[in-house]
Scaffold this motif. Sequence first.
Motif, PDB file in Angstrom:
ATOM      1  N   VAL A  15      49.124 -31.214  40.295  1.00 54.90           N
ATOM      2  CA  VAL A  15      50.315 -31.869  39.763  1.00 54.90           C
ATOM      3  C   VAL A  15      51.083 -32.438  40.946  1.00 54.90           C
ATOM      4  O   VAL A  15      51.361 -31.724  41.908  1.00 54.90           O
ATOM      5  CB  VAL A  15      51.200 -30.870  38.983  1.00 54.90           C
ATOM      6  N   SER A  16      51.411 -33.722  40.876  1.00 53.83           N
ATOM      7  CA  SER A  16      52.172 -34.365  41.944  1.00 53.83           C
ATOM      8  C   SER A  16      53.166 -35.340  41.343  1.00 53.83           C
ATOM      9  O   SER A  16      53.080 -35.689  40.167  1.00 53.83           O
ATOM     10  CB  SER A  16      51.230 -35.097  42.903  1.00 53.83           C
ATOM     11  N   VAL A  17      54.128 -35.756  42.157  1.00 54.25           N
ATOM     12  CA  VAL A  17      55.130 -36.728  41.712  1.00 54.25           C
ATOM     13  C   VAL A  17      55.013 -37.958  42.601  1.00 54.25           C
ATOM     14  O   VAL A  17      54.954 -37.855  43.826  1.00 54.25           O
ATOM     15  CB  VAL A  17      56.558 -36.138  41.783  1.00 54.25           C
ATOM     16  N   THR A  52      55.247 -38.109  37.091  1.00 58.19           N
ATOM     17  CA  THR A  52      54.485 -36.897  37.354  1.00 58.19           C
ATOM     18  C   THR A  52      53.028 -37.165  37.010  1.00 58.19           C
ATOM     19  O   THR A  52      52.720 -37.646  35.924  1.00 58.19           O
ATOM     20  CB  THR A  52      55.020 -35.724  36.512  1.00 58.19           C
ATOM     21  N   LEU A  53      52.124 -36.863  37.951  1.00 63.20           N
ATOM     22  CA  LEU A  53      50.694 -37.098  37.772  1.00 63.20           C
ATOM     23  C   LEU A  53      49.949 -35.775  37.652  1.00 63.20           C
ATOM     24  O   LEU A  53      50.198 -34.846  38.426  1.00 63.20           O
ATOM     25  CB  LEU A  53      50.132 -37.877  38.961  1.00 63.20           C
ATOM     26  N   VAL A  54      49.040 -35.692  36.677  1.00 59.71           N
ATOM     27  CA  VAL A  54      48.181 -34.518  36.510  1.00 59.71           C
ATOM     28  C   VAL A  54      46.751 -35.014  36.685  1.00 59.71           C
ATOM     29  O   VAL A  54      46.269 -35.835  35.909  1.00 59.71           O
ATOM     30  CB  VAL A  54      48.363 -33.870  35.127  1.00 59.71           C
ATOM     31  N   GLU A  55      46.057 -34.508  37.731  1.00 61.25           N
ATOM     32  CA  GLU A  55      44.713 -34.976  38.076  1.00 61.25           C
ATOM     33  C   GLU A  55      43.747 -33.808  38.192  1.00 61.25           C
ATOM     34  O   GLU A  55      44.162 -32.666  38.300  1.00 61.25           O
ATOM     35  CB  GLU A  55      44.748 -35.703  39.423  1.00 61.25           C
ATOM     36  N   GLY A  56      42.454 -34.126  38.205  1.00 60.09           N
ATOM     37  CA  GLY A  56      41.426 -33.125  38.449  1.00 60.09           C
ATOM     38  C   GLY A  56      40.586 -32.769  37.241  1.00 60.09           C
ATOM     39  O   GLY A  56      39.871 -31.776  37.258  1.00 60.09           O
ATOM     40  N   PHE A  57      40.648 -33.576  36.186  1.00 56.17           N
ATOM     41  CA  PHE A  57      39.866 -33.288  34.989  1.00 56.17           C
ATOM     42  C   PHE A  57      38.407 -33.608  35.241  1.00 56.17           C
ATOM     43  O   PHE A  57      38.068 -34.588  35.873  1.00 56.17           O
ATOM     44  CB  PHE A  57      40.386 -34.113  33.805  1.00 56.17           C
ATOM     45  N   GLU A  58      37.537 -32.744  34.715  1.00 55.23           N
ATOM     46  CA  GLU A  58      36.094 -32.918  34.881  1.00 55.23           C
ATOM     47  C   GLU A  58      35.435 -32.995  33.513  1.00 55.23           C
ATOM     48  O   GLU A  58      35.915 -32.430  32.544  1.00 55.23           O
ATOM     49  CB  GLU A  58      35.500 -31.733  35.646  1.00 55.23           C
ATOM     50  N   GLY A  59      34.322 -33.673  33.454  1.00 58.75           N
ATOM     51  CA  GLY A  59      33.520 -33.700  32.235  1.00 58.75           C
ATOM     52  C   GLY A  59      34.235 -34.342  31.065  1.00 58.75           C
ATOM     53  O   GLY A  59      34.957 -35.322  31.207  1.00 58.75           O
ATOM     54  N   ASP A  60      34.048 -33.729  29.907  1.00 54.87           N
ATOM     55  CA  ASP A  60      34.581 -34.300  28.674  1.00 54.87           C
ATOM     56  C   ASP A  60      35.882 -33.623  28.234  1.00 54.87           C
ATOM     57  O   ASP A  60      36.109 -33.411  27.056  1.00 54.87           O
ATOM     58  CB  ASP A  60      33.537 -34.228  27.565  1.00 54.87           C
ATOM     59  N   ASN A  63      39.474 -33.073  26.988  1.00 57.18           N
ATOM     60  CA  ASN A  63      40.239 -33.901  26.066  1.00 57.18           C
ATOM     61  C   ASN A  63      41.603 -34.210  26.688  1.00 57.18           C
ATOM     62  O   ASN A  63      42.614 -33.601  26.351  1.00 57.18           O
ATOM     63  CB  ASN A  63      40.378 -33.213  24.711  1.00 57.18           C
ATOM     64  N   VAL A  64      41.607 -35.168  27.587  1.00 64.77           N
ATOM     65  CA  VAL A  64      42.793 -35.509  28.371  1.00 64.77           C
ATOM     66  C   VAL A  64      43.887 -36.101  27.483  1.00 64.77           C
ATOM     67  O   VAL A  64      45.058 -35.788  27.661  1.00 64.77           O
ATOM     68  CB  VAL A  64      42.414 -36.478  29.513  1.00 64.77           C
ATOM     69  N   LYS A  65      43.512 -36.936  26.533  1.00 59.84           N
ATOM     70  CA  LYS A  65      44.519 -37.569  25.666  1.00 59.84           C
ATOM     71  C   LYS A  65      45.255 -36.544  24.813  1.00 59.84           C
ATOM     72  O   LYS A  65      46.457 -36.636  24.620  1.00 59.84           O
ATOM     73  CB  LYS A  65      43.874 -38.638  24.790  1.00 59.84           C
ATOM     74  N   GLU A  66      44.534 -35.555  24.321  1.00 65.44           N
ATOM     75  CA  GLU A  66      45.167 -34.500  23.522  1.00 65.44           C
ATOM     76  C   GLU A  66      46.130 -33.678  24.379  1.00 65.44           C
ATOM     77  O   GLU A  66      47.240 -33.344  23.951  1.00 65.44           O
ATOM     78  CB  GLU A  66      44.100 -33.602  22.908  1.00 65.44           C
ATOM     79  N   LEU A  67      45.717 -33.357  25.605  1.00 66.41           N
ATOM     80  CA  LEU A  67      46.584 -32.607  26.515  1.00 66.41           C
ATOM     81  C   LEU A  67      47.810 -33.439  26.885  1.00 66.41           C
ATOM     82  O   LEU A  67      48.925 -32.909  26.945  1.00 66.41           O
ATOM     83  CB  LEU A  67      45.826 -32.189  27.765  1.00 66.41           C
ATOM     84  N   ALA A  68      47.628 -34.736  27.119  1.00 66.40           N
ATOM     85  CA  ALA A  68      48.756 -35.614  27.442  1.00 66.40           C
ATOM     86  C   ALA A  68      49.763 -35.618  26.296  1.00 66.40           C
ATOM     87  O   ALA A  68      50.976 -35.558  26.519  1.00 66.40           O
ATOM     88  CB  ALA A  68      48.274 -37.021  27.732  1.00 66.40           C
ATOM     89  N   GLU A 113      45.533 -42.856  32.316  1.00 63.92           N
ATOM     90  CA  GLU A 113      44.822 -43.961  32.955  1.00 63.92           C
ATOM     91  C   GLU A 113      43.776 -43.396  33.902  1.00 63.92           C
ATOM     92  O   GLU A 113      44.108 -42.617  34.799  1.00 63.92           O
ATOM     93  CB  GLU A 113      45.784 -44.869  33.716  1.00 63.92           C
ATOM     94  N   ASP A 114      42.531 -43.782  33.692  1.00 62.75           N
ATOM     95  CA  ASP A 114      41.410 -43.347  34.538  1.00 62.75           C
ATOM     96  C   ASP A 114      41.324 -41.829  34.658  1.00 62.75           C
ATOM     97  O   ASP A 114      41.086 -41.288  35.739  1.00 62.75           O
ATOM     98  CB  ASP A 114      41.506 -43.979  35.935  1.00 62.75           C
ATOM     99  N   GLY A 115      41.564 -41.115  33.559  1.00 65.94           N
ATOM    100  CA  GLY A 115      41.460 -39.667  33.568  1.00 65.94           C
ATOM    101  C   GLY A 115      42.621 -38.945  34.223  1.00 65.94           C
ATOM    102  O   GLY A 115      42.538 -37.756  34.483  1.00 65.94           O
ATOM    103  N   VAL A 116      43.708 -39.670  34.494  1.00 65.23           N
ATOM    104  CA  VAL A 116      44.908 -39.083  35.104  1.00 65.23           C
ATOM    105  C   VAL A 116      46.052 -39.191  34.101  1.00 65.23           C
ATOM    106  O   VAL A 116      46.308 -40.263  33.559  1.00 65.23           O
ATOM    107  CB  VAL A 116      45.288 -39.813  36.412  1.00 65.23           C
ATOM    108  N   ILE A 117      46.736 -38.081  33.861  1.00 67.32           N
ATOM    109  CA  ILE A 117      47.897 -38.100  32.976  1.00 67.32           C
ATOM    110  C   ILE A 117      49.115 -38.510  33.785  1.00 67.32           C
ATOM    111  O   ILE A 117      49.388 -37.930  34.836  1.00 67.32           O
ATOM    112  CB  ILE A 117      48.137 -36.720  32.330  1.00 67.32           C
TER     113      ILE A 117
END
Length: 100
Positions: free
Chosen positions: A32-34, A44-52, A54-59, A73-77
Amino acid sequence: MAKDKDLGSISGLPDELGIDDDLARTQQVLTVSVDTRRYGKPVTLVEGFEGDANVKELASTLKRKLACGGTVEDGVIELQGNHANRVPDILREQGYTVDA
């Protein structure tokens, strides 16, 4: 007896238990970074997702709990505003590991 195709790839247990999803979450280490965007607005950026993951649901969950806007955007919340203090706790509640 369960067929091999009904067993999870990570745990070897039946898929209906949902154990593999939980294990996949705990194996990911999120950061998590700003960042500052146009006109000095914090994001605020949340990064580090792997595989499948469900990033949109978590967002959607994060935006609802933090009462803010955001996008994926590009797997980053990306969340509008500086939420670096609250996001790690919410991610841990959801079963993710957060890099401190």
